[in-house]
Design a protein around this motif. Structure first.
Motif, PDB file in Angstrom:
ATOM      1  N   ILE A   8      31.663  34.910  46.893  1.00 34.12           N
ATOM      2  CA  ILE A   8      32.718  35.925  46.963  1.00 34.12           C
ATOM      3  C   ILE A   8      32.416  37.144  46.090  1.00 34.12           C
ATOM      4  O   ILE A   8      33.094  38.159  46.170  1.00 34.12           O
ATOM      5  N   ALA A   9      31.378  37.096  45.257  1.00 34.88           N
ATOM      6  CA  ALA A   9      31.084  38.168  44.300  1.00 34.88           C
ATOM      7  C   ALA A   9      30.860  39.514  44.983  1.00 34.88           C
ATOM      8  O   ALA A   9      31.336  40.542  44.504  1.00 34.88           O
ATOM      9  N   VAL A  10      30.136  39.529  46.092  1.00 40.42           N
ATOM     10  CA  VAL A  10      29.863  40.799  46.780  1.00 40.42           C
ATOM     11  C   VAL A  10      31.169  41.468  47.211  1.00 40.42           C
ATOM     12  O   VAL A  10      31.352  42.673  47.019  1.00 40.42           O
ATOM     13  N   GLY A  11      32.085  40.704  47.761  1.00 44.62           N
ATOM     14  CA  GLY A  11      33.363  41.266  48.190  1.00 44.62           C
ATOM     15  C   GLY A  11      34.211  41.763  47.035  1.00 44.62           C
ATOM     16  O   GLY A  11      34.833  42.822  47.115  1.00 44.62           O
ATOM     17  N   VAL A  12      34.227  41.007  45.935  1.00 39.29           N
ATOM     18  CA  VAL A  12      35.041  41.388  44.776  1.00 39.29           C
ATOM     19  C   VAL A  12      34.500  42.670  44.147  1.00 39.29           C
ATOM     20  O   VAL A  12      35.256  43.600  43.844  1.00 39.29           O
ATOM     21  N   VAL A  13      33.194  42.748  43.978  1.00 40.88           N
ATOM     22  CA  VAL A  13      32.588  43.939  43.378  1.00 40.88           C
ATOM     23  C   VAL A  13      32.761  45.143  44.316  1.00 40.88           C
ATOM     24  O   VAL A  13      33.067  46.253  43.866  1.00 40.88           O
ATOM     25  N   SER A  14      32.597  44.932  45.615  1.00 42.15           N
ATOM     26  CA  SER A  14      32.781  46.025  46.575  1.00 42.15           C
ATOM     27  C   SER A  14      34.208  46.569  46.533  1.00 42.15           C
ATOM     28  O   SER A  14      34.417  47.783  46.593  1.00 42.15           O
ATOM     29  N   THR A  15      35.184  45.696  46.411  1.00 41.35           N
ATOM     30  CA  THR A  15      36.578  46.119  46.321  1.00 41.35           C
ATOM     31  C   THR A  15      36.812  46.977  45.086  1.00 41.35           C
ATOM     32  O   THR A  15      37.494  48.003  45.148  1.00 41.35           O
ATOM     33  N   ALA A  16      36.234  46.587  43.956  1.00 43.79           N
ATOM     34  CA  ALA A  16      36.387  47.360  42.722  1.00 43.79           C
ATOM     35  C   ALA A  16      35.737  48.737  42.855  1.00 43.79           C
ATOM     36  O   ALA A  16      36.288  49.742  42.393  1.00 43.79           O
ATOM     37  N   LEU A  55      38.838  38.909  38.320  1.00 42.06           N
ATOM     38  CA  LEU A  55      38.069  38.230  37.264  1.00 42.06           C
ATOM     39  C   LEU A  55      38.141  36.719  37.416  1.00 42.06           C
ATOM     40  O   LEU A  55      37.160  36.013  37.180  1.00 42.06           O
ATOM     41  N   GLU A  56      39.293  36.226  37.822  1.00 37.61           N
ATOM     42  CA  GLU A  56      39.445  34.781  38.041  1.00 37.61           C
ATOM     43  C   GLU A  56      38.507  34.310  39.148  1.00 37.61           C
ATOM     44  O   GLU A  56      37.911  33.231  39.066  1.00 37.61           O
ATOM     45  N   LEU A  57      38.364  35.111  40.201  1.00 39.31           N
ATOM     46  CA  LEU A  57      37.463  34.752  41.296  1.00 39.31           C
ATOM     47  C   LEU A  57      35.999  34.742  40.867  1.00 39.31           C
ATOM     48  O   LEU A  57      35.177  34.011  41.425  1.00 39.31           O
TER      49      LEU A  57
END
Length: 74
Positions: A8-16, A55-57
């Motif tokens: 899920i890191a790619v999606g979380v960083v992209s959202t930020a 951050l939790e993700l």
């Protein structure tokens, strides 16, 4: 961040990053051009940041307990 990073890191960083790019650079929370007005979803100076949920993700999953244990018998 754990290695390898969670899926899920790619999606979380992209959202930020998208959130940072969508925030007006001058820190304005609203702008109007003619009859069109826009309000930023996140007020403030913008910049790149992660929400508490994001951050939790990204936190690593704790390892399963391993090791010796004791069984008490009567």
């Amino acid at each position: 961040m754990p290695q390898p990073p969670p899926d899920i890191a790619v999606g979380v960083v992209s959202t930020a990053v998208i959130r940072a790019l969508a925030t007006p650079a001058d820190g304005l929370s609203t702008e109007t051009v003619g009859e069109v007005a826009r309000t930023a979803a996140h007020a403030g100076s913008g910049g790149l940041y992660f929400t508490a949920d994001e951050l939790e993700l990204l936190r690593p999953v704790p390892p399963a307990p391993r090791g010796a244990f004791t069984i008490w018998t009567v």
